[in-house]
Structures are given as structure tokens and as C-alpha cells.
Design a protein around this motif. Structure first.
Motif, PDB file in Angstrom:
ATOM      1  N   MET A 144       0.842  -1.181   0.000  1.00  9.76           N
ATOM      2  CA  MET A 144       0.000   0.000   0.000  1.00  9.76           C
ATOM      3  C   MET A 144       0.884   1.240   0.000  1.00  9.76           C
ATOM      4  O   MET A 144       1.840   1.344   0.764  1.00  9.76           O
ATOM      5  N   LEU A 145       0.557   2.194  -0.846  1.00  8.99           N
ATOM      6  CA  LEU A 145       1.315   3.424  -0.971  1.00  8.99           C
ATOM      7  C   LEU A 145       0.897   4.398   0.124  1.00  8.99           C
ATOM      8  O   LEU A 145      -0.286   4.678   0.314  1.00  8.99           O
ATOM      9  N   ASP A 146       1.864   4.887   0.875  1.00 11.35           N
ATOM     10  CA  ASP A 146       1.595   5.836   1.948  1.00 11.35           C
ATOM     11  C   ASP A 146       1.926   7.231   1.433  1.00 11.35           C
ATOM     12  O   ASP A 146       3.097   7.580   1.265  1.00 11.35           O
ATOM     13  N   LEU A 147       0.898   8.029   1.165  1.00 14.69           N
ATOM     14  CA  LEU A 147       1.092   9.366   0.620  1.00 14.69           C
ATOM     15  C   LEU A 147       1.294  10.376   1.742  1.00 14.69           C
ATOM     16  O   LEU A 147       0.600  10.323   2.753  1.00 14.69           O
ATOM     17  N   PRO A 148       2.233  11.305   1.568  1.00 19.36           N
ATOM     18  CA  PRO A 148       2.438  12.321   2.607  1.00 19.36           C
ATOM     19  C   PRO A 148       1.283  13.324   2.614  1.00 19.36           C
ATOM     20  O   PRO A 148       0.693  13.616   1.578  1.00 19.36           O
ATOM     21  N   TYR A 149       0.963  13.838   3.797  1.00 16.85           N
ATOM     22  CA  TYR A 149      -0.082  14.841   3.920  1.00 16.85           C
ATOM     23  C   TYR A 149       0.469  16.189   3.466  1.00 16.85           C
ATOM     24  O   TYR A 149       1.555  16.601   3.872  1.00 16.85           O
ATOM     25  N   VAL A 150      -0.263  16.862   2.611  1.00 19.55           N
ATOM     26  CA  VAL A 150       0.127  18.184   2.122  1.00 19.55           C
ATOM     27  C   VAL A 150      -0.934  19.171   2.588  1.00 19.55           C
ATOM     28  O   VAL A 150      -2.129  18.966   2.356  1.00 19.55           O
ATOM     29  N   THR A 151      -0.518  20.234   3.248  1.00 20.17           N
ATOM     30  CA  THR A 151      -1.472  21.225   3.743  1.00 20.17           C
ATOM     31  C   THR A 151      -2.068  22.017   2.589  1.00 20.17           C
ATOM     32  O   THR A 151      -1.510  22.070   1.489  1.00 20.17           O
ATOM     33  N   ALA A 152      -3.200  22.649   2.831  1.00 24.10           N
ATOM     34  CA  ALA A 152      -3.913  23.400   1.794  1.00 24.10           C
ATOM     35  C   ALA A 152      -3.056  24.516   1.209  1.00 24.10           C
ATOM     36  O   ALA A 152      -3.040  24.731  -0.002  1.00 24.10           O
ATOM     37  N   PHE A 153      -2.326  25.222   2.063  1.00 26.19           N
ATOM     38  CA  PHE A 153      -1.537  26.362   1.605  1.00 26.19           C
ATOM     39  C   PHE A 153      -0.040  26.046   1.639  1.00 26.19           C
ATOM     40  O   PHE A 153       0.782  26.901   1.969  1.00 26.19           O
TER      41      PHE A 153
END
Length: 196
Positions: free
Chosen positions: A1-10
Motif C-alpha cells: 500500500m502506498l503511503d502518501l504524505p499529507y500536504v497542507t492546503a496552503f
């Protein structure tokens, strides 16, 4: 399973030009919810909010609370609630506390928040906001659901420095940043070091 990093809105927020006409900081890790009073439950809801949070539920376009927890009046029987994410699962807890009194909808991942200040802030916002944000017309504590350059936003004035918080849909964050950078180019846009 690919674990994607969290990217903030701004996440694309960056300094532009010289000077500090506008100072911006993304408010990260904030829990956000829409609260809508159930029919006939306004008085009981206000009493519960006072008891649980020691906050007077605002009537009309005003905010109550502080950076830790705020209730912002966005329409009749409707509030935008923000909470510093120090409390895990805040929105779930809020829904339990207000059960039977209000509907609670989690907006945490769909909305981005910016804290804006600086000596040229009102001048820059006037390029896109169709309302008067002066201290007389829009004093500290005021809330508006409006548009900036045709993008729907909720903004509230924290103090008369002025400091204004802006909530925008995550899907519009890139367009909003483009507008902010272009509008602040003459006076400078500085990213607050706390945002890094």
C-alpha cells in the motif's frame, strides 16, 4: 500500500517581493466543523456551548472564543467552529457534546486557514473583497462569509492590528494564493517564520 504524505492546503505559501506589507501564516493542524442548530434547540445549544467551552455562542456575524476554540457565526443558526488540534478527534467529541442540539459536519480536510496581518493588509484585501474591512465597519470579532476575487471565503477579524483569519476551500487554495501573491506584490508578502 502506498503511503502518501499529507500536504497542507496552503503548502505553496511563499514570500514575494521586498518588505512586509502583508504577513501570512498558514494555521496548520486545526480542526474545523460546521455546526447547524436543530429546530427549536437554539437556547439549549447556547447553554451547552457555554457549559462545555465557556464560550457565549455568537448571534449574527461575530466570533467568540480564541485561537484554542472559536465559534464563528456564519448564518442564522449556523457556525464555523475552529479548534487547535491539541485535542484528538475534536469534531467527533463536539458532535457527541451537541448531540440532539445541532448537526456537526467535519470540514478539517476540506478547508485551509490563513492568518494575515501587516500594515498593508487592508489595502491588499480591498483588491478582491467587496466589503468594507475598516475598523468602523468591520471591528474586531466580526465575521463575514463573502468572496475574494470570486472565491468563496469566511473571514474574521481577530484584532485591530489588523489580524484577519481567512478560511477557503482546499480546492481553491492554489487560486487564492495566486491572487494573494499578485495583489501583495507591490507591498511585499512575507511568510511568518512560525509557518515553517
Amino acid at each position: 500500500m502506498l503511503d502518501l504524505p499529507y500536504v497542507t492546503a496552503f503548502s505553496g505559501l511563499r514570500s514575494i517581493g521586498d518588505g512586509r506589507g502583508v504577513i501570512a501564516r498558514e494555521r496548520r493542524g486545526i480542526a474545523i466543523a460546521t455546526v447547524m442548530a436543530r429546530k427549536g434547540q437554539g437556547t439549549a445549544l447556547a447553554a451547552t456551548v457555554k457549559e462545555q467551552f465557556d464560550i457565549n455562542l455568537p448571534l449574527g456575524p461575530h466570533g467568540s472564543g480564541g485561537d484554542a476554540t472559536s465559534f464563528l457565526g456564519t448564518g442564522p443558526g449556523r457556525w464555523l467552529v475552529t479548534h487547535d488540534a491539541g485535542t484528538p478527534r475534536f469534531v467527533d467529541s463536539l458532535a457527541q457534546q451537541l448531540d440532539g442540539l445541532a448537526s456537526v459536519v467535519d470540514q478539517s480536510d476540506s478547508v485551509g486557514l490563513l492568518r494575515l496581518s501587516g500594515p498593508a493588509l487592508l489595502e491588499v484585501l480591498a483588491k478582491g473583497v467587496g466589503i468594507d474591512l475598516s475598523a468602523t465597519a468591520f471591528p474586531a470579532g466580526s465575521v463575514a462569509v463573502t468572496q475574494i476575487a470570486h472565491m468563496g471565503v469566511t473571514l474574521w477579524k481577530v484584532d485591530e492590528t489588523p489580524t484577519i483569519h481567512i478560511a477557503a476551500a482546499r480546492s481553491m487554495a492554489g487560486s487564492f494564493l495566486h491572487w494573494l501573491e499578485a495583489s501583495a506584490a507591490m507591498v511585499g508578502l512575507a511568510v511568518d517564520a512560525e509557518a515553517q
